[in-house]
Scaffold this motif. Structure first.
Motif, PDB file in Angstrom:
ATOM      1  N   VAL A 122       8.964  11.468   5.190  1.00  0.00           N
ATOM      2  CA  VAL A 122       7.589  11.108   5.541  1.00  0.00           C
ATOM      3  C   VAL A 122       6.648  11.404   4.377  1.00  0.00           C
ATOM      4  O   VAL A 122       5.764  10.606   4.050  1.00  0.00           O
ATOM      5  N   GLY A 123       6.852  12.563   3.726  1.00  0.00           N
ATOM      6  CA  GLY A 123       5.999  12.913   2.596  1.00  0.00           C
ATOM      7  C   GLY A 123       6.164  11.949   1.437  1.00  0.00           C
ATOM      8  O   GLY A 123       5.191  11.612   0.748  1.00  0.00           O
ATOM      9  N   GLY A 124       7.404  11.488   1.214  1.00  0.00           N
ATOM     10  CA  GLY A 124       7.633  10.517   0.149  1.00  0.00           C
ATOM     11  C   GLY A 124       6.898   9.213   0.394  1.00  0.00           C
ATOM     12  O   GLY A 124       6.348   8.602  -0.530  1.00  0.00           O
ATOM     13  N   LEU A 125       6.869   8.785   1.664  1.00  0.00           N
ATOM     14  CA  LEU A 125       6.120   7.572   1.992  1.00  0.00           C
ATOM     15  C   LEU A 125       4.615   7.797   1.888  1.00  0.00           C
ATOM     16  O   LEU A 125       3.860   6.891   1.524  1.00  0.00           O
ATOM     17  N   ALA A 126       4.181   9.021   2.207  1.00  0.00           N
ATOM     18  CA  ALA A 126       2.747   9.312   2.207  1.00  0.00           C
ATOM     19  C   ALA A 126       2.181   9.471   0.803  1.00  0.00           C
ATOM     20  O   ALA A 126       0.994   9.225   0.577  1.00  0.00           O
ATOM     21  N   LEU A 127       3.003   9.871  -0.133  1.00  0.00           N
ATOM     22  CA  LEU A 127       2.526  10.193  -1.481  1.00  0.00           C
ATOM     23  C   LEU A 127       1.735   9.070  -2.150  1.00  0.00           C
ATOM     24  O   LEU A 127       0.689   9.321  -2.770  1.00  0.00           O
ATOM     25  N   PRO A 128       2.160   7.799  -2.049  1.00  0.00           N
ATOM     26  CA  PRO A 128       1.384   6.724  -2.704  1.00  0.00           C
ATOM     27  C   PRO A 128      -0.034   6.574  -2.168  1.00  0.00           C
ATOM     28  O   PRO A 128      -0.864   5.934  -2.826  1.00  0.00           O
ATOM     29  N   ALA A 129      -0.327   7.155  -1.002  1.00  0.00           N
ATOM     30  CA  ALA A 129      -1.683   7.049  -0.459  1.00  0.00           C
ATOM     31  C   ALA A 129      -2.709   7.677  -1.396  1.00  0.00           C
ATOM     32  O   ALA A 129      -3.898   7.328  -1.344  1.00  0.00           O
ATOM     33  N   LEU A 130      -2.267   8.589  -2.240  1.00  0.00           N
ATOM     34  CA  LEU A 130      -3.183   9.219  -3.198  1.00  0.00           C
ATOM     35  C   LEU A 130      -3.734   8.207  -4.195  1.00  0.00           C
ATOM     36  O   LEU A 130      -4.791   8.421  -4.790  1.00  0.00           O
ATOM     37  N   ALA A 131      -3.012   7.102  -4.398  1.00  0.00           N
ATOM     38  CA  ALA A 131      -3.447   6.073  -5.347  1.00  0.00           C
ATOM     39  C   ALA A 131      -4.111   4.899  -4.643  1.00  0.00           C
ATOM     40  O   ALA A 131      -4.279   3.829  -5.233  1.00  0.00           O
ATOM     41  N   MET A 132      -4.526   5.088  -3.392  1.00  0.00           N
ATOM     42  CA  MET A 132      -5.120   3.985  -2.638  1.00  0.00           C
ATOM     43  C   MET A 132      -6.451   3.550  -3.237  1.00  0.00           C
ATOM     44  O   MET A 132      -7.304   4.372  -3.558  1.00  0.00           O
ATOM     45  N   THR A 133      -6.603   2.245  -3.395  1.00  0.00           N
ATOM     46  CA  THR A 133      -7.858   1.639  -3.824  1.00  0.00           C
ATOM     47  C   THR A 133      -8.361   0.767  -2.690  1.00  0.00           C
ATOM     48  O   THR A 133      -7.614  -0.059  -2.158  1.00  0.00           O
ATOM     49  N   THR A 134      -9.612   0.951  -2.299  1.00  0.00           N
ATOM     50  CA  THR A 134     -10.163   0.172  -1.190  1.00  0.00           C
ATOM     51  C   THR A 134     -11.285  -0.738  -1.677  1.00  0.00           C
ATOM     52  O   THR A 134     -11.995  -0.422  -2.633  1.00  0.00           O
ATOM     53  N   SER A 135     -11.423  -1.860  -1.009  1.00  0.00           N
ATOM     54  CA  SER A 135     -12.494  -2.795  -1.323  1.00  0.00           C
ATOM     55  C   SER A 135     -12.702  -3.696  -0.111  1.00  0.00           C
ATOM     56  O   SER A 135     -11.864  -3.742   0.794  1.00  0.00           O
ATOM     57  N   VAL A 136     -13.813  -4.392  -0.119  1.00  0.00           N
ATOM     58  CA  VAL A 136     -14.094  -5.347   0.947  1.00  0.00           C
ATOM     59  C   VAL A 136     -13.356  -6.646   0.662  1.00  0.00           C
ATOM     60  O   VAL A 136     -13.297  -7.100  -0.479  1.00  0.00           O
ATOM     61  N   GLU A 137     -12.797  -7.237   1.689  1.00  0.00           N
ATOM     62  CA  GLU A 137     -12.106  -8.515   1.546  1.00  0.00           C
ATOM     63  C   GLU A 137     -13.084  -9.560   1.008  1.00  0.00           C
ATOM     64  O   GLU A 137     -14.136  -9.806   1.596  1.00  0.00           O
ATOM     65  N   GLY A 138     -12.758 -10.154  -0.133  1.00  0.00           N
ATOM     66  CA  GLY A 138     -13.626 -11.138  -0.764  1.00  0.00           C
ATOM     67  C   GLY A 138     -13.013 -12.520  -0.757  1.00  0.00           C
ATOM     68  O   GLY A 138     -11.916 -12.743  -0.251  1.00  0.00           O
ATOM     69  N   ARG A 139     -13.734 -13.453  -1.367  1.00  0.00           N
ATOM     70  CA  ARG A 139     -13.285 -14.839  -1.343  1.00  0.00           C
ATOM     71  C   ARG A 139     -11.964 -15.016  -2.081  1.00  0.00           C
ATOM     72  O   ARG A 139     -11.201 -15.924  -1.764  1.00  0.00           O
TER      73      ARG A 139
END
Length: 732
Positions: free
Chosen positions: A394-411
């Motif tokens: 579970v921790g291995g799957l969770a680790l990439p969340a640290l590199a999450m980039t968020t943005s609003v869905e655009g055109r």
């Protein structure tokens, strides 16, 4: 010596509300069924009659971008609804004379519409292979969606009159309408996909089409009633529209089927335990005392998790929270009231599987028991090693969340299969200044109006020749009627999620605007536009995320503490649910921020996660994970109260709930997986994360982590005193 949970005596003078309601419902089935039917009809009818009250357009404004739009609205400088018309040739090379005739035809027909305020002269691209006309609509931008059809009809008619050319229309309103139509169509396909699958799974579980239809019928009726109540509630808490009702249906189907499934299986279990001799009404009461009480606790836990979305302070999340809370509450009510009546009317058929022409034999039951005993053996015999392995996964799957980039869905992330989106891509390729734009809005006292105009002109001049801004032939500076306010649009030749768009926004906000407009005495200003809105919205979500997570963790801790009277197990539940959510977040990053899975899931990676997705996944998945844990842990507690030793109670509790929880998980996953096939990146992300989270919860958490950690609690001598039997165990 084997043990069993002591059942509460049916003649007890102190019966819980769930038992009293179930008893009346089973004794008066037709009254209960009629009352539920009337309730659903009244809710839906009243909601339909009242209609849905939509949020105001300004309610979507957030941060500095929202301040800019408020300032523009107050000064009559709000951006109008503008549609672009693109004329190209299928062969590539555009004949100037033919294109000019088509452009003139468009100007004439569009100009004759009441919905159109202005049509510009055609502009030729530098390549000479495209012409563009801009059409300004005559009503406020937030009302234009309802008036776009006449423009589309004119575009189609001109295309028919000029078959040798490609004439396309694009713009915020035409794209919005086409996206909404596609989403509605695909959501209908999802419903047609999930209903038969759910019915098939329930048929396999119960071996009876009649019994399989009961949970499905209750889930659908709960959704129908919830839609009506939600429409009524929108007059107090306005509806944000979009996919809110789809999320309501998704959650309603998941919990509605689950609650009915748990209750029905418990009734059959009580009947089976008595060898089929127990009165059906008595079995319903026994189920109400156990499964009914757990359903109430589960409903409260899910509602508490969803209530955390109100803390986001965003109309979209508030609408989703309201819709889902309503449908969960109604699903709980249906399970406690009309479900016992429906079960009472099934009679002895509740035990059968006649359509399968077989019953579960002793060897079948033994085989299932041996499978689950084998799965649980490592967790109970080697809890530390099993817990470590599960946490690593579970921790291995969770680790990439640290590199999450968020943005609003655009055109740039909208489906390329839509005509308006394809036209937009073609338009911006030929006319880079026809795409996104930063908007600077400012206001001063009348005495400083000239200084403001000069500063705005200076700002516009400073952006010329800068690769972060698109070149323009004419100034896009507008003045209010009294000249005390301005709106300056600076085109951007990049997509909303492109780092260069963010770079140009930062240059404006941190440097250029303060150095020009910001120097005017007493000026009030702000920067808006799609890149600004996306940045401010993502920042807003990120700032609110810790608050939502903290509230949900604290609130569910209290619910679990009250339910199980154990601080250790309440903390354990929080930890396991949080791990499932973090793993779902990490998987989102692995799949959607990269390109390797594009072919598998049919999407084009935008390089980011939709800014709303992490919060939605957290609130929904956390609540649904608690749903499973409550049912499993309640069975463990029952076994412990029945006299089983802690390890035996863990084994019995998980094994006795295995088939029903697995069936519920499969049903819930089928609902969520269906959303992966919708051609909208945020819907794909949401469906994928929820489906994976449920899978992890049903497999890794339930088979490995939960039993291992509970066994470790027993080893540490922390088994709750409230779970120890107060009376001798009843021998089988």
């Amino acid at each position: 010596m084997s043990t069993r949970t002591a059942s509460p005596p049916t003649g007890s003078t102190k019966r819980s509300p769930t038992v009293r309601i179930a008893s009346w419902s089973a004794a008066n089935p037709w009254k209960a069924i009629l009352a539920w039917t009337v309730f659903v009809a009244v809710c839906f009818g009243a909601g339909t009659a009242a209609g849905t009250n939509q949020v105001a357009f300004s309610d979507y404004w957030i941060g500095e971008a929202g301040d800019a739009e408020t300032l523009a609205l107050e000064n009559g400088l709000s951006a109008p609804a503008v549609e672009q018309l693109l004329i190209t040739s299928p062969d590539g090379a555009l004949d100037a004379e033919t294109a000019a005739a088509a452009a003139a035809d468009l100007r004439t027909r569009m100009g004759a519409l009441d919905e159109v305020a202005e049509v510009t002269e055609s502009v030729t691209a530098e390549s000479g292979d495209a012409l563009m006309l801009a059409v300004t609509m005559s009503m406020p931008a937030h009302e234009a969606n309802e008036h776009i059809d006449p423009l589309l009809e004119v575009t189609a008619a001109v295309q028919e009159s000029h078959p040798d050319l490609d004439i396309a229309q694009t713009g915020g309103k035409s794209m919005s309408n086409e996206l909404d139509d596609q989403l509605g169509s695909q959501l209908g396909q999802v419903e047609r996909f999930t209903l038969p699958i759910t019915l098939a799974i329930l048929f396999i579980v119960f071996g009876s089409l009649l019994l399989a239809g009961v949970p499905l019928l209750l889930a659908i009726s709960s959704i129908v009633a919830a839609l009506g109540v939600y429409a009524l509630s929108s007059h107090f808490f306005p509806d944000a529209g979009g996919a809110v009702t789809s999320v309501l249906a998704m959650i309603g189907m998941a919990v509605g089927v689950d609650y009915s499934l748990f209750y029905l299986k418990r009734v059959r279990e009580e009947r089976k335990r008595s060898g089929g001799t127990a009165d059906l009404a008595n079995a319903v009461e026994l189920a109400a005392e156990t499964a009914g009480r757990t359903i109430v606790t589960s409903g409260i836990a899910v509602i508490v998790s969803l209530a955390g979305l109100y803390l986001v302070d965003d109309v979209i999340f508030s609408s989703i929270a309201t819709a889902c809370i309503i449908v969960v509450a109604i699903a709980v009510i249906s399970s406690l009231t009309v479900l016992p009546a429906l079960l009472a009317k099934t009679g002895r058929r509740i035990d059968g599987g006649k359509l399968l022409r077989r019953k579960v034999t002793a060897p079948d039951a033994d085989r299932e028991g041996r499978v689950w005993s084998a799965l649980l053996r490592p967790s109970l015999r080697h809890p530390v090693a099993t817990a470590v392995i599960g946490l690593v996964v579970v921790g291995g799957l969770a680790l990439p969340a640290l590199a999450m980039t968020t943005s609003v869905e655009g055109r740039e992330s909208f489906p390329k299969s839509l005509d308006s989106i394809a036209a937009y891509d073609a338009l911006t390729a030929e006319f880079p200044n026809a795409g996104l734009a930063h908007s600077i809005v400012a206001q001063v006292d009348p005495a400083d109006a000239d200084a403001l105009a000069a500063a705005a002109a200076d700002l516009e001049q400073r952006t010329r020749g800068n690769a972060l801004f698109a070149p323009t032939d004419t100034s896009r500076l507008r003045f209010s009627d009294d000249a005390t306010a301005i709106r300056l649009d600076l085109p951007v030749p990049y997509a909303t999620s492109d780092p260069r768009a963010a770079e140009s926004l930062a240059l404006l906000r941190d440097d250029l605007v303060p150095a020009t407009i910001g120097q005017v005495p007493g000026v009030e200003y702000a920067v808006s536009g799609e890149p600004a809105y996306a940045s401010d919205y993502a920042d807003h979500q990120s700032a609110r995320l810790p608050l939502v997570v903290g509230f949900v963790l604290a609130a569910t801790f209290v619910v679990m503490l009250i339910a199980f009277r154990s601080v250790v197990f309440a903390l354990l539940s929080m930890l396991l649910n949080l791990l499932s959510t973090l793993a779902a977040w990490g998987a989102l990053v692995l799949v959607f921020q990269h390109t390797w899975a594009e072919g598998l899931l049919d999407f084009d990676s935008p390089g980011f996660i939709g800014s709303r997705t992490p919060l939605l996944v957290f609130a929904i998945l956390f609540g649904l994970s608690l749903d499973y844990q409550l049912f499993v842990m309640s069975r463990i507690k029952e076994a412990a109260l029945g006299g089983a030793a802690p390890r035996d109670a863990i084994h019995q509790g998980i094994k006795s709930s295995a088939s029903v929880v697995t069936s519920a998980a499969v049903i819930m996953m089928s609902v969520f997986v269906a959303f992966v096939f919708i051609d909208r990146i945020e819907m794909k992300q949401l469906g994928f994360a929820l489906a994976l989270g449920v899978l992890l919860d049903a497999v890794i958490v339930r088979v490995m982590l939960l039993p291992a950690l509970m066994a470790m609690v027993d080893r540490a001598g922390r088994w709750p005193a409230a779970w120890r039997p107060k009376a001798p165990a009843v021998a089988r």
